[in-house]
Design a protein around this motif. Structure first.
Motif, PDB file in Angstrom:
ATOM      1  N   THR A 104     -35.299 -10.635   0.312  1.00 40.54           N
ATOM      2  CA  THR A 104     -35.023 -11.834   1.091  1.00 40.54           C
ATOM      3  C   THR A 104     -33.535 -11.819   1.401  1.00 40.54           C
ATOM      4  OG1 THR A 104     -36.806 -12.998  -0.046  1.00 40.54           O
ATOM      5  CG2 THR A 104     -35.224 -14.326   1.183  1.00 40.54           C
ATOM      6  N   PHE A 105     -33.210 -11.245   2.536  1.00 41.12           N
ATOM      7  CA  PHE A 105     -31.826 -10.936   2.871  1.00 41.12           C
ATOM      8  C   PHE A 105     -30.927 -12.156   2.782  1.00 41.12           C
ATOM      9  CE2 PHE A 105     -28.411 -10.347   6.007  1.00 41.12           C
ATOM     10  CZ  PHE A 105     -27.851  -9.173   5.547  1.00 41.12           C
ATOM     11  N   SER A 106     -31.386 -13.265   3.330  1.00 39.61           N
ATOM     12  CA  SER A 106     -30.554 -14.462   3.365  1.00 39.61           C
ATOM     13  C   SER A 106     -30.275 -15.024   1.979  1.00 39.61           C
ATOM     14  CB  SER A 106     -31.206 -15.533   4.246  1.00 39.61           C
ATOM     15  OG  SER A 106     -32.470 -15.916   3.730  1.00 39.61           O
ATOM     16  N   GLY A 107     -31.024 -14.600   0.981  1.00 33.88           N
ATOM     17  CA  GLY A 107     -30.820 -15.074  -0.368  1.00 33.88           C
ATOM     18  C   GLY A 107     -29.780 -14.294  -1.155  1.00 33.88           C
ATOM     19  N   PHE A 108     -29.224 -13.254  -0.553  1.00 33.90           N
ATOM     20  CA  PHE A 108     -28.252 -12.407  -1.226  1.00 33.90           C
ATOM     21  C   PHE A 108     -26.885 -12.498  -0.579  1.00 33.90           C
ATOM     22  CE2 PHE A 108     -32.137 -10.436  -2.641  1.00 33.90           C
ATOM     23  CZ  PHE A 108     -31.834  -9.938  -3.896  1.00 33.90           C
ATOM     24  N   ALA A 109     -25.871 -12.420  -1.406  1.00 28.05           N
ATOM     25  CA  ALA A 109     -24.564 -12.043  -0.914  1.00 28.05           C
ATOM     26  C   ALA A 109     -24.582 -10.540  -0.650  1.00 28.05           C
ATOM     27  CB  ALA A 109     -23.481 -12.392  -1.930  1.00 28.05           C
ATOM     28  N   MET A 110     -23.712 -10.095   0.222  1.00 26.34           N
ATOM     29  CA  MET A 110     -23.651  -8.678   0.555  1.00 26.34           C
ATOM     30  C   MET A 110     -22.225  -8.181   0.403  1.00 26.34           C
ATOM     31  SD  MET A 110     -26.801  -7.905   1.338  1.00 26.34           S
ATOM     32  CE  MET A 110     -26.594  -6.276   2.076  1.00 26.34           C
TER      33      MET A 110
ATOM     34  N   SER B 100     -24.058 -15.920   1.609  1.00 25.92           N
ATOM     35  CA  SER B 100     -25.201 -16.237   2.460  1.00 25.92           C
ATOM     36  C   SER B 100     -24.799 -17.083   3.660  1.00 25.92           C
ATOM     37  CB  SER B 100     -26.275 -16.968   1.656  1.00 25.92           C
ATOM     38  OG  SER B 100     -26.796 -16.149   0.641  1.00 25.92           O
ATOM     39  N   ASP B 101     -23.790 -17.926   3.490  1.00 24.75           N
ATOM     40  CA  ASP B 101     -23.320 -18.762   4.587  1.00 24.75           C
ATOM     41  C   ASP B 101     -22.069 -18.193   5.259  1.00 24.75           C
ATOM     42  OD1 ASP B 101     -21.706 -21.446   2.654  1.00 24.75           O
ATOM     43  OD2 ASP B 101     -21.631 -19.265   2.486  1.00 24.75           O
ATOM     44  N   SER B 102     -21.856 -16.881   5.097  1.00 26.77           N
ATOM     45  CA  SER B 102     -20.850 -16.110   5.829  1.00 26.77           C
ATOM     46  C   SER B 102     -19.408 -16.407   5.433  1.00 26.77           C
ATOM     47  CB  SER B 102     -21.028 -16.283   7.345  1.00 26.77           C
ATOM     48  OG  SER B 102     -22.261 -15.734   7.769  1.00 26.77           O
TER      49      SER B 102
END
Length: 121
Positions: A28-34, A53-55
């Motif tokens: 769940t991509f949006s659930g992770f920091a990258m 997640s919120d950029s």
């Protein structure tokens, strides 16, 4: 099933630019920091930039002002725009899905295969 695939590396002259991409699947991509890490020969792997997640973003001092991390949650992709490249930026760049603890980025167990960036002088 979890897969992170980096692309966009290559050979560039000092002062040039490259844009790296990391496409994620199986999470769940949006659930992770990258995060973007790099490892140069003879050096430890270092965190270059990370994005929440919120950029919201963070950068290593060595790349601040030159690199920009961004994400497109709709495309499950994180990017690293690299400008004003220097020979010291030469490294294998790795994508990672992670998380924040006390506002500090930590790598999870999901890594890409890496993409080589070589900056010639």
């Amino acid at each position: 099933q979890v897969q992170l695939v980096e692309s966009g590396g290559g050979l560039v002259q000092a002062g040039g630019s490259l844009k790296l991409s990391c496409a994620a699947s199986g999470i769940t991509f949006s659930g992770f920091a990258m995060g973007w890490y790099r490892q140069a020969p003879g050096k430890q792997r270092e965190l270059v930039a990370d994005i929440s997640s919120d950029s919201r973003t963070n950068y290593a001092d060595s790349v601040r002002g030159r690199f920009t991390i961004s994400r497109d949650n709709a495309k499950n992709t994180v990017y690293l725009q690299m400008n004003s490249l220097k020979p010291e930026d030469t490294a294998v760049y790795y994508c990672n899905a992670g998380y924040y603890h006390n506002r500090h980025y930590y790598a999870d167990s999901y890594w890409g295969q890496g993409t080589q960036v070589t900056v010639s002088s």
